[in-house]
Scaffold this motif. Structure first.
Motif, PDB file in Angstrom:
ATOM      1  N   SER A 199      10.733 -14.370   4.123  1.00 31.15           N
ATOM      2  CA  SER A 199       9.436 -13.899   3.648  1.00 31.15           C
ATOM      3  C   SER A 199       8.854 -12.973   4.705  1.00 31.15           C
ATOM      4  O   SER A 199       9.198 -13.063   5.894  1.00 31.15           O
ATOM      5  CB  SER A 199       8.497 -15.077   3.385  1.00 31.15           C
ATOM      6  N   ALA A 200       7.982 -12.079   4.284  1.00 32.14           N
ATOM      7  CA  ALA A 200       7.442 -11.090   5.216  1.00 32.14           C
ATOM      8  C   ALA A 200       6.747 -11.747   6.400  1.00 32.14           C
ATOM      9  O   ALA A 200       6.938 -11.332   7.551  1.00 32.14           O
ATOM     10  CB  ALA A 200       6.486 -10.150   4.488  1.00 32.14           C
ATOM     11  N   ASP A 201       5.958 -12.790   6.153  1.00 29.42           N
ATOM     12  CA  ASP A 201       5.238 -13.421   7.267  1.00 29.42           C
ATOM     13  C   ASP A 201       6.188 -14.132   8.233  1.00 29.42           C
ATOM     14  O   ASP A 201       5.994 -14.109   9.442  1.00 29.42           O
ATOM     15  CB  ASP A 201       4.135 -14.362   6.768  1.00 29.42           C
ATOM     16  N   GLU A 202       7.268 -14.733   7.726  1.00 31.86           N
ATOM     17  CA  GLU A 202       8.236 -15.384   8.608  1.00 31.86           C
ATOM     18  C   GLU A 202       9.020 -14.345   9.408  1.00 31.86           C
ATOM     19  O   GLU A 202       9.301 -14.537  10.585  1.00 31.86           O
ATOM     20  CB  GLU A 202       9.191 -16.274   7.814  1.00 31.86           C
ATOM     21  N   PHE A 203       9.359 -13.215   8.772  1.00 32.85           N
ATOM     22  CA  PHE A 203      10.052 -12.154   9.493  1.00 32.85           C
ATOM     23  C   PHE A 203       9.184 -11.621  10.632  1.00 32.85           C
ATOM     24  O   PHE A 203       9.656 -11.468  11.762  1.00 32.85           O
ATOM     25  CB  PHE A 203      10.422 -11.014   8.533  1.00 32.85           C
ATOM     26  N   ILE A 204       7.921 -11.377  10.357  1.00 32.07           N
ATOM     27  CA  ILE A 204       7.010 -10.870  11.389  1.00 32.07           C
ATOM     28  C   ILE A 204       6.828 -11.902  12.495  1.00 32.07           C
ATOM     29  O   ILE A 204       6.809 -11.561  13.678  1.00 32.07           O
ATOM     30  CB  ILE A 204       5.658 -10.455  10.767  1.00 32.07           C
ATOM     31  N   ARG A 205       6.731 -13.194  12.127  1.00 26.86           N
ATOM     32  CA  ARG A 205       6.590 -14.245  13.140  1.00 26.86           C
ATOM     33  C   ARG A 205       7.791 -14.228  14.086  1.00 26.86           C
ATOM     34  O   ARG A 205       7.647 -14.238  15.302  1.00 26.86           O
ATOM     35  CB  ARG A 205       6.467 -15.618  12.481  1.00 26.86           C
ATOM     36  N   ARG A 206       9.004 -14.170  13.515  1.00 29.26           N
ATOM     37  CA  ARG A 206      10.210 -14.159  14.344  1.00 29.26           C
ATOM     38  C   ARG A 206      10.319 -12.872  15.157  1.00 29.26           C
ATOM     39  O   ARG A 206      10.745 -12.886  16.306  1.00 29.26           O
ATOM     40  CB  ARG A 206      11.453 -14.329  13.482  1.00 29.26           C
ATOM     41  N   PHE A 207       9.929 -11.747  14.558  1.00 26.02           N
ATOM     42  CA  PHE A 207       9.962 -10.477  15.274  1.00 26.02           C
ATOM     43  C   PHE A 207       9.040 -10.524  16.487  1.00 26.02           C
ATOM     44  O   PHE A 207       9.408 -10.111  17.591  1.00 26.02           O
ATOM     45  CB  PHE A 207       9.536  -9.349  14.328  1.00 26.02           C
ATOM     46  N   LEU A 208       7.848 -11.063  16.323  1.00 27.04           N
ATOM     47  CA  LEU A 208       6.873 -11.098  17.417  1.00 27.04           C
ATOM     48  C   LEU A 208       7.281 -12.047  18.541  1.00 27.04           C
ATOM     49  O   LEU A 208       6.787 -11.912  19.658  1.00 27.04           O
ATOM     50  CB  LEU A 208       5.492 -11.464  16.878  1.00 27.04           C
ATOM     51  N   LEU A 209       8.189 -12.978  18.272  1.00 25.37           N
ATOM     52  CA  LEU A 209       8.709 -13.825  19.348  1.00 25.37           C
ATOM     53  C   LEU A 209       9.464 -13.006  20.390  1.00 25.37           C
ATOM     54  O   LEU A 209       9.615 -13.428  21.526  1.00 25.37           O
ATOM     55  CB  LEU A 209       9.636 -14.911  18.786  1.00 25.37           C
ATOM     56  N   HIS A 210       9.940 -11.813  19.998  1.00 22.19           N
ATOM     57  CA  HIS A 210      10.727 -10.964  20.887  1.00 22.19           C
ATOM     58  C   HIS A 210       9.917  -9.849  21.540  1.00 22.19           C
ATOM     59  O   HIS A 210      10.446  -9.094  22.332  1.00 22.19           O
ATOM     60  CB  HIS A 210      11.900 -10.345  20.120  1.00 22.19           C
ATOM     61  N   VAL A 211       8.642  -9.743  21.191  1.00 23.36           N
ATOM     62  CA  VAL A 211       7.800  -8.718  21.784  1.00 23.36           C
ATOM     63  C   VAL A 211       7.259  -9.245  23.104  1.00 23.36           C
ATOM     64  O   VAL A 211       6.700 -10.343  23.166  1.00 23.36           O
ATOM     65  CB  VAL A 211       6.645  -8.331  20.838  1.00 23.36           C
ATOM     66  N   LEU A 212       7.435  -8.461  24.158  1.00 24.54           N
ATOM     67  CA  LEU A 212       7.007  -8.886  25.488  1.00 24.54           C
ATOM     68  C   LEU A 212       5.501  -8.727  25.664  1.00 24.54           C
ATOM     69  O   LEU A 212       4.914  -7.775  25.158  1.00 24.54           O
ATOM     70  CB  LEU A 212       7.723  -8.057  26.548  1.00 24.54           C
ATOM     71  N   PRO A 213       4.872  -9.655  26.382  1.00 19.88           N
ATOM     72  CA  PRO A 213       3.447  -9.512  26.679  1.00 19.88           C
ATOM     73  C   PRO A 213       3.190  -8.287  27.543  1.00 19.88           C
ATOM     74  O   PRO A 213       4.085  -7.795  28.248  1.00 19.88           O
ATOM     75  CB  PRO A 213       3.106 -10.794  27.457  1.00 19.88           C
TER      76      PRO A 213
END
Length: 143
Positions: free
Chosen positions: A66-80
């Motif tokens: 789902s779009a929200d789950e994809f975005i959640r997983r994608f943001l786990l890889h974005v560095l602070p």
């Protein structure tokens, strides 16, 4: 400096090749390449991935989230903010990358060192008064 630290590092289960393969997957990319995105529709986002536990054609799979789950997983890889990607530093830094990879390959070809069995004193009484063992230190602190 006053506390004694005990480090227990087990050898990797599948050997150094598996450790290097695991780390290599996380050194160059932050999230997902556009070329791996297959579709976006009302069901969600479909993308290709590799299942490293399988071999052959079964290794390449497609997943739809789902779009929200994809975005959640994608943001786990974005560095602070303020953090740098690992590829600019360390073993795979461009200055010594070829030499480091060659050295790693040489080390992987070397035989694994033998690990001695635990010494008899490792199974000593936890209630002993010395604090040179982590469990004893915890028991002494709680008393």
């Amino acid at each position: 400096m006053r506390k004694k630290w005990f480090v227990y590092a087990k050898p990797p289960f599948a050997g150094p090749e598996a450790v290097l393969a695991y780390l290599a997957r996380y050194t160059h990319r932050v999230a997902i390449a556009n070329s791996r995105l297959v579709a976006l529709d009302e069901r969600g986002v479909s993308f290709r991935f590799k299942d490293y536990r399988r071999n052959g054609q079964a290794r390449y799979c497609t997943m739809t989230l789902s779009a929200d789950e994809f975005i959640r997983r994608f943001l786990l890889h974005v560095l602070p903010k303020g953090f740098h990607r690992i590829r600019h530093y360390g073993l795979l830094a461009s200055a010594g990358c070829k030499a480091n990879i060659a050295r790693a390959e040489d080390l992987m070809a070397a035989p694994m060192p033998e690990v001695d069995p635990p010494a008899a004193h490792d199974t000593a009484d936890i209630d002993a008064t010395t604090t040179d063992h982590p469990r004893r230190a915890l028991a002494a602190a709680a008393a």
